[in-house]
Design a protein around this motif. Sequence first.
Motif, short mmCIF file in Angstrom:
data_model
loop_
_atom_site.label_atom_id
_atom_site.label_comp_id
_atom_site.label_asym_id
_atom_site.label_seq_id
_atom_site.Cartn_x
_atom_site.Cartn_y
_atom_site.Cartn_z
N ASN A 193 46.91 46.00 43.86
CA ASN A 193 47.59 45.91 42.57
C ASN A 193 46.91 46.83 41.56
O ASN A 193 45.75 47.19 41.73
CB ASN A 193 47.54 44.47 42.04
N HIS A 194 47.64 47.17 40.51
CA HIS A 194 47.10 47.91 39.37
C HIS A 194 46.36 49.18 39.79
O HIS A 194 45.19 49.38 39.46
CB HIS A 194 46.17 47.01 38.56
N ASP A 207 42.91 46.74 42.69
CA ASP A 207 42.34 45.43 42.98
C ASP A 207 43.17 44.72 44.03
O ASP A 207 44.36 45.00 44.21
CB ASP A 207 42.22 44.58 41.70
N SER A 209 43.92 40.72 45.20
CA SER A 209 43.73 39.35 44.73
C SER A 209 44.46 38.35 45.60
O SER A 209 45.36 38.70 46.37
CB SER A 209 44.22 39.23 43.28
N LEU A 216 44.99 32.79 39.74
CA LEU A 216 44.22 33.66 40.62
C LEU A 216 43.08 32.86 41.24
O LEU A 216 42.39 32.10 40.55
CB LEU A 216 43.63 34.83 39.82
N ALA A 219 39.69 37.98 43.20
CA ALA A 219 40.12 39.34 42.88
C ALA A 219 38.91 40.25 42.94
O ALA A 219 37.89 39.98 42.30
CB ALA A 219 40.77 39.40 41.50
N LEU A 221 37.59 44.65 43.54
CA LEU A 221 37.98 46.03 43.34
C LEU A 221 37.76 46.85 44.61
O LEU A 221 36.78 46.64 45.34
CB LEU A 221 37.17 46.65 42.20
N GLU A 242 37.89 40.39 39.12
CA GLU A 242 37.98 41.76 38.64
C GLU A 242 39.38 42.33 38.90
O GLU A 242 39.90 42.23 40.01
CB GLU A 242 36.94 42.64 39.32
N GLN A 243 39.94 42.97 37.89
CA GLN A 243 41.27 43.55 38.00
C GLN A 243 41.36 44.85 37.19
O GLN A 243 40.54 45.14 36.34
CB GLN A 243 42.34 42.59 37.49
N ARG A 244 42.42 45.60 37.47
CA ARG A 244 42.82 46.79 36.71
C ARG A 244 41.68 47.81 36.53
O ARG A 244 41.30 48.14 35.41
CB ARG A 244 43.39 46.36 35.36
#
Length: 270
Positions: A193-194, A207, A209, A216, A219, A221, A242-244
Amino acid sequence: MKTLVRLLASVFVAATASWADSISISNIREFARGEYMAASWSPDAQQIAFSGFKYRGLFVAPLAGGTLSQLTSDPWAGFRPIWSNDSRALITSFPGAGSEKLRAIDLQGNALHTIPTFRAPSRSGGTEVYAESDEIFIIQAKTPAIQITRGGDKFFAPMLSPDGSKVLYQGLASGLFVHEPASGRTLNLGRGNHPAFSPDSDLVFFDVSTDDGRNLLSADLFVQDLKKLGRIRLTFTKDRLEQRPAPSPDMKALVFDAEGVIYVGDLVSK
């Protein structure tokens, strides 16, 4: 109506390569704490912009430290804002007017009457990519649109690599894909994602997840090398979602968000 031309593409699945420890993230530190998300770098790598909760509002702060400034509190202002090429302004969607209506804001929060020069993720030179009816299309040099996908999933969020040679898009169930118009090849990156390209267009950060349908559960990276077909896991945390991720223009750092906090870590090549 746009002309739809089917582009036959070979699809191959990325495998983990033996070099997969060649890049890592270290010295992770908090950059901004609050209800923040979706950070992005200025082209000069000196400023970081980010959104408030659910993409409401737009904030910016210098990497070296200093005052955090709120540029606007408008709904959706923080959804995929684009930096101007000179790093002095941000271009964002005008609230309530649709994604095609843009406005520019300088770093003091002042509206600009003229939209400055910027690079749109979906356009590069004479090439443009877009999603329509759950499919991905590309237009090159004002030729009729070419359909990259052909069913099998609902595809969305196409973007061009910085050098314009690749198209990155996502399938609702099938994950991330990178298409090369010149060769007709399509690479399935798997779950993710992202996504965000590296400045040289050879890496994709994203990421992965898991959730229970509402919240969630995990998640972390990852980064994918598009030349060597290796997927590298950058984080292994159980207490942080962790995202984006977004790499800096000089590839020295990575910014990401986790549960309302913006973090910055150093990118290290081994």
